[in-house]
Design an enzyme around this catalytic site. Structure first.
Site, PDB file in Angstrom:
ATOM      1  N   HIS A   1       0.834  -1.206   0.000  1.00 26.47           N
ATOM      2  CA  HIS A   1       0.000   0.000   0.000  1.00 26.47           C
ATOM      3  C   HIS A   1       0.865   1.251   0.000  1.00 26.47           C
ATOM      4  O   HIS A   1       2.096   1.191   0.072  1.00 26.47           O
ATOM      5  CB  HIS A   1      -0.984   0.008   1.186  1.00 26.47           C
ATOM      6  CG  HIS A   1      -0.400   0.450   2.493  1.00 26.47           C
ATOM      7  ND1 HIS A   1      -1.143   1.016   3.502  1.00 26.47           N
ATOM      8  CD2 HIS A   1       0.866   0.402   2.964  1.00 26.47           C
ATOM      9  CE1 HIS A   1      -0.371   1.299   4.536  1.00 26.47           C
ATOM     10  NE2 HIS A   1       0.856   0.935   4.241  1.00 26.47           N
TER      11      HIS A   1
ATOM     12  N   CYS B   1       5.197   5.047   5.210  1.00 25.50           N
ATOM     13  CA  CYS B   1       4.022   4.569   4.477  1.00 25.50           C
ATOM     14  C   CYS B   1       3.688   5.476   3.297  1.00 25.50           C
ATOM     15  O   CYS B   1       2.816   5.162   2.489  1.00 25.50           O
ATOM     16  CB  CYS B   1       2.818   4.413   5.411  1.00 25.50           C
ATOM     17  SG  CYS B   1       2.898   2.901   6.394  1.00 25.50           S
TER      18      CYS B   1
ATOM     19  N   HIS C   1       3.270  -4.907   3.957  1.00 22.87           N
ATOM     20  CA  HIS C   1       3.142  -5.291   5.362  1.00 22.87           C
ATOM     21  C   HIS C   1       2.690  -6.743   5.427  1.00 22.87           C
ATOM     22  O   HIS C   1       1.970  -7.216   4.544  1.00 22.87           O
ATOM     23  CB  HIS C   1       2.092  -4.440   6.086  1.00 22.87           C
ATOM     24  CG  HIS C   1       2.484  -3.012   6.266  1.00 22.87           C
ATOM     25  ND1 HIS C   1       3.396  -2.601   7.208  1.00 22.87           N
ATOM     26  CD2 HIS C   1       2.086  -1.889   5.619  1.00 22.87           C
ATOM     27  CE1 HIS C   1       3.536  -1.277   7.132  1.00 22.87           C
ATOM     28  NE2 HIS C   1       2.748  -0.830   6.172  1.00 22.87           N
TER      29      HIS C   1
ATOM     30  N   HIS D   1       5.117  -0.183  -0.580  1.00 21.72           N
ATOM     31  CA  HIS D   1       5.852  -1.037   0.361  1.00 21.72           C
ATOM     32  C   HIS D   1       4.837  -2.026   0.898  1.00 21.72           C
ATOM     33  O   HIS D   1       3.625  -1.830   0.742  1.00 21.72           O
ATOM     34  CB  HIS D   1       6.453  -0.214   1.503  1.00 21.72           C
ATOM     35  CG  HIS D   1       5.396   0.433   2.335  1.00 21.72           C
ATOM     36  ND1 HIS D   1       4.751   1.583   1.933  1.00 21.72           N
ATOM     37  CD2 HIS D   1       4.796   0.049   3.489  1.00 21.72           C
ATOM     38  CE1 HIS D   1       3.832   1.887   2.820  1.00 21.72           C
ATOM     39  NE2 HIS D   1       3.817   0.971   3.782  1.00 21.72           N
TER      40      HIS D   1
ATOM     41  N   ASP E   1      -4.757 -10.709  -0.291  1.00 21.55           N
ATOM     42  CA  ASP E   1      -3.429 -11.322  -0.200  1.00 21.55           C
ATOM     43  C   ASP E   1      -2.623 -11.131  -1.486  1.00 21.55           C
ATOM     44  O   ASP E   1      -3.107 -11.441  -2.580  1.00 21.55           O
ATOM     45  CB  ASP E   1      -3.582 -12.811   0.113  1.00 21.55           C
ATOM     46  CG  ASP E   1      -2.265 -13.435   0.533  1.00 21.55           C
ATOM     47  OD1 ASP E   1      -1.448 -12.750   1.180  1.00 21.55           O
ATOM     48  OD2 ASP E   1      -2.045 -14.626   0.198  1.00 21.55           O
ATOM     49  N   HIS E   2      -1.401 -10.617  -1.318  1.00 17.12           N
ATOM     50  CA  HIS E   2      -0.498 -10.338  -2.439  1.00 17.12           C
ATOM     51  C   HIS E   2      -1.086  -9.320  -3.425  1.00 17.12           C
ATOM     52  O   HIS E   2      -0.813  -9.373  -4.619  1.00 17.12           O
ATOM     53  CB  HIS E   2      -0.077 -11.634  -3.152  1.00 17.12           C
ATOM     54  CG  HIS E   2       0.891 -12.426  -2.333  1.00 17.12           C
ATOM     55  ND1 HIS E   2       0.521 -13.107  -1.197  1.00 17.12           N
ATOM     56  CD2 HIS E   2       2.223 -12.625  -2.463  1.00 17.12           C
ATOM     57  CE1 HIS E   2       1.571 -13.696  -0.672  1.00 17.12           C
ATOM     58  NE2 HIS E   2       2.616 -13.415  -1.413  1.00 17.12           N
TER      59      HIS E   2
ATOM     60  N   GLU F   1      -1.157  -4.142  11.476  1.00 14.92           N
ATOM     61  CA  GLU F   1      -0.292  -3.775  10.358  1.00 14.92           C
ATOM     62  C   GLU F   1       1.166  -4.087  10.696  1.00 14.92           C
ATOM     63  O   GLU F   1       1.943  -4.509   9.843  1.00 14.92           O
ATOM     64  CB  GLU F   1      -0.455  -2.291  10.040  1.00 14.92           C
ATOM     65  CG  GLU F   1       0.254  -1.869   8.763  1.00 14.92           C
ATOM     66  CD  GLU F   1       0.007  -0.418   8.439  1.00 14.92           C
ATOM     67  OE1 GLU F   1      -0.829  -0.139   7.574  1.00 14.92           O
ATOM     68  OE2 GLU F   1       0.643   0.457   9.074  1.00 14.92           O
TER      69      GLU F   1
HETATM   70 NI    NI Z   1       2.538   1.081   5.452  1.00 13.11          NI
END
Ligand code: NI
Length: 139
Positions: free
Chosen positions: A16, A35, A43, A41, A81-82, A128
């Site tokens: 995200h 972020c 998580h 990037h 997911d992914h 997160e």
């Molecule tokens: Ni982040």
């Protein structure tokens, strides 16, 4: 009759970026820190779904946890997911890809289905990082 709370954990990995186009680059980095990284990037998210209900006389359980896992996987994990939370996830469209909004969005995807199996959704908690999580109770 006793009301009991049961929690199922699922995990997903996603990318995200937190970025408000109304703000300067400087302000985005000030507010969102890492972020706000331009090229995304990831998580390793953990999702905790808590349901409440009364234990069934025959099973002693309030919901079949295998079934709860299937509901969560089919309705949210498969979509998250992914993926890129900003671009790929229908229920996150037009929202900031924050942990808070993710918790609210996930609630909307699973609440009805859980209800149709005789149980009530109590909370959706999204971690997160090890240190930060958001929890939504449907209010
Ligand atoms: Ni982040």
């Amino acid at each position: 009759m006793a009301k009991v709370y049961v929690t199922r954990r699922e995990r997903f990995n996603a990318a995200h970026k937190l970025w408000n186009p109304k703000w300067s680059e400087e302000k985005n980095f000030e507010i969102f820190g890492k972020c706000a990284n331009e090229n995304w990037h990831g998580h390793n998210y953990e999702l905790f779904v808590t349901v409440k209900g009364q234990p069934d006389e025959d099973t002693g359980c309030i919901i079949d946890l295998k079934l709860l896992s299937v509901i969560i996987n089919e309705r949210v994990i498969d979509k998250l997911d992914h993926r890129n939370l900003n671009l790929d996830v229908p229920f996150m469209q037009g929202k900031m890809a924050s942990t808070e909004n993710l918790a609210v969005g996930i609630w909307g995807e699973i609440a009805e289905s859980i209800k149709s199996h005789g149980c009530e959704l109590h909370s959706v908690r999204v971690h997160e990082t090890e240190n930060n999580y958001a929890e939504y109770l449907g209010e």
